[in-house]
Design a protein around this motif. Structure first.
Motif, short mmCIF file in Angstrom:
data_model
loop_
_atom_site.label_atom_id
_atom_site.label_comp_id
_atom_site.label_asym_id
_atom_site.label_seq_id
_atom_site.Cartn_x
_atom_site.Cartn_y
_atom_site.Cartn_z
N LEU A 26 -51.46 9.23 28.67
CA LEU A 26 -51.01 7.97 29.24
C LEU A 26 -49.49 7.94 29.20
O LEU A 26 -48.89 8.23 28.16
CB LEU A 26 -51.58 6.80 28.43
N ARG A 27 -48.88 7.65 30.34
CA ARG A 27 -47.41 7.54 30.42
C ARG A 27 -47.06 6.19 31.02
O ARG A 27 -47.59 5.81 32.07
CB ARG A 27 -46.81 8.65 31.26
N VAL A 28 -46.19 5.46 30.35
CA VAL A 28 -45.76 4.15 30.84
C VAL A 28 -44.69 4.37 31.91
O VAL A 28 -43.68 5.02 31.67
CB VAL A 28 -45.21 3.28 29.70
N VAL A 29 -44.94 3.82 33.09
CA VAL A 29 -44.00 3.94 34.20
C VAL A 29 -43.02 2.78 34.17
O VAL A 29 -41.82 2.96 34.31
CB VAL A 29 -44.75 3.99 35.55
N SER A 30 -43.53 1.55 33.99
CA SER A 30 -42.66 0.38 33.91
C SER A 30 -43.34 -0.70 33.08
O SER A 30 -44.56 -0.70 32.92
CB SER A 30 -42.36 -0.16 35.32
N ASP A 53 -51.14 10.87 23.95
CA ASP A 53 -52.38 11.57 24.29
C ASP A 53 -53.55 10.79 23.69
O ASP A 53 -53.55 10.47 22.50
CB ASP A 53 -52.36 12.99 23.74
N LEU A 54 -54.53 10.51 24.53
CA LEU A 54 -55.72 9.77 24.12
C LEU A 54 -56.90 10.74 24.09
O LEU A 54 -57.08 11.51 25.03
CB LEU A 54 -56.00 8.63 25.09
N LEU A 55 -57.71 10.67 23.02
CA LEU A 55 -58.80 11.62 22.86
C LEU A 55 -60.14 10.94 22.54
O LEU A 55 -61.03 11.58 22.02
CB LEU A 55 -58.46 12.61 21.74
N GLN A 56 -60.25 9.65 22.83
CA GLN A 56 -61.49 8.95 22.52
C GLN A 56 -61.74 7.83 23.53
O GLN A 56 -60.86 7.46 24.28
CB GLN A 56 -61.43 8.38 21.11
N ASP A 57 -62.96 7.33 23.51
CA ASP A 57 -63.31 6.21 24.37
C ASP A 57 -62.95 4.90 23.69
O ASP A 57 -62.56 4.88 22.53
CB ASP A 57 -64.81 6.24 24.67
N PRO A 84 -55.29 13.87 33.19
CA PRO A 84 -56.13 14.65 32.28
C PRO A 84 -55.28 15.64 31.50
O PRO A 84 -54.29 16.17 32.00
CB PRO A 84 -57.11 15.37 33.20
N LEU A 85 -55.68 15.89 30.26
CA LEU A 85 -54.95 16.85 29.42
C LEU A 85 -55.21 18.29 29.83
O LEU A 85 -54.38 19.16 29.59
CB LEU A 85 -55.32 16.67 27.95
N VAL A 86 -56.35 18.57 30.41
CA VAL A 86 -56.66 19.92 30.86
C VAL A 86 -56.88 19.92 32.36
O VAL A 86 -57.29 18.92 32.94
CB VAL A 86 -57.92 20.49 30.16
#
Length: 123
Positions: A26-30, A53-57, A84-86
């Motif tokens: 997740l990247r914050v744009v604004s 980086d998020l790795l869970q629901d 996605p990370l991959v």
């Protein structure tokens, strides 16, 4: 390479649930966000340019209320990007990988049977 991801916009105090068990960045744009993750002791507060980086629901993200804009100003919103990370595996790549795995298992099964066959009749 994966396609260009669309940003998600949230109005002040709006929330969304993110399911990221497959791994997402997740990247914050604004704007500014708060993030609540299961089993985390504290919420996170993220500003423009921040990433995590998020790795869970069950990750809850909410847009910070921020200052109220004047009546003639456009509606303000916060914006984030999920990637996605991959790299996703193409269908062709997946089928080739599955075929190779199945073929390897078949070879191992045949080899095990050949090794056991003579000893079964040796009596």
């Amino acid at each position: 390479m994966h396609p260009t991801a669309q940003t998600t916009r949230l109005l002040p105090r709006q929330t969304r649930m993110i399911d990221a068990s497959a791994g997402m960045r997740l990247r914050v744009v604004s704007g500014h966000f708060w993030l609540t993750q299961p089993n985390a002791a504290q919420d996170l507060f993220l500003g423009p340019g921040a990433s995590i980086d998020l790795l869970q629901d069950w990750v809850l993200i909410g847009a910070d209320a921020g200052p109220r804009p004047s009546e003639d100003a456009p509606a303000c919103y916060s914006e984030y990007l999920l990637m996605p990370l991959v790299e996703p595996v193409s269908r062709h790549g997946w089928s080739v990988s599955a075929w190779r795995t199945w073929r390897r298992w078949a070879r191992q099964a045949v080899a095990a049977t050949r090794n056991a066959w003579p000893s079964a009749f040796a009596k």
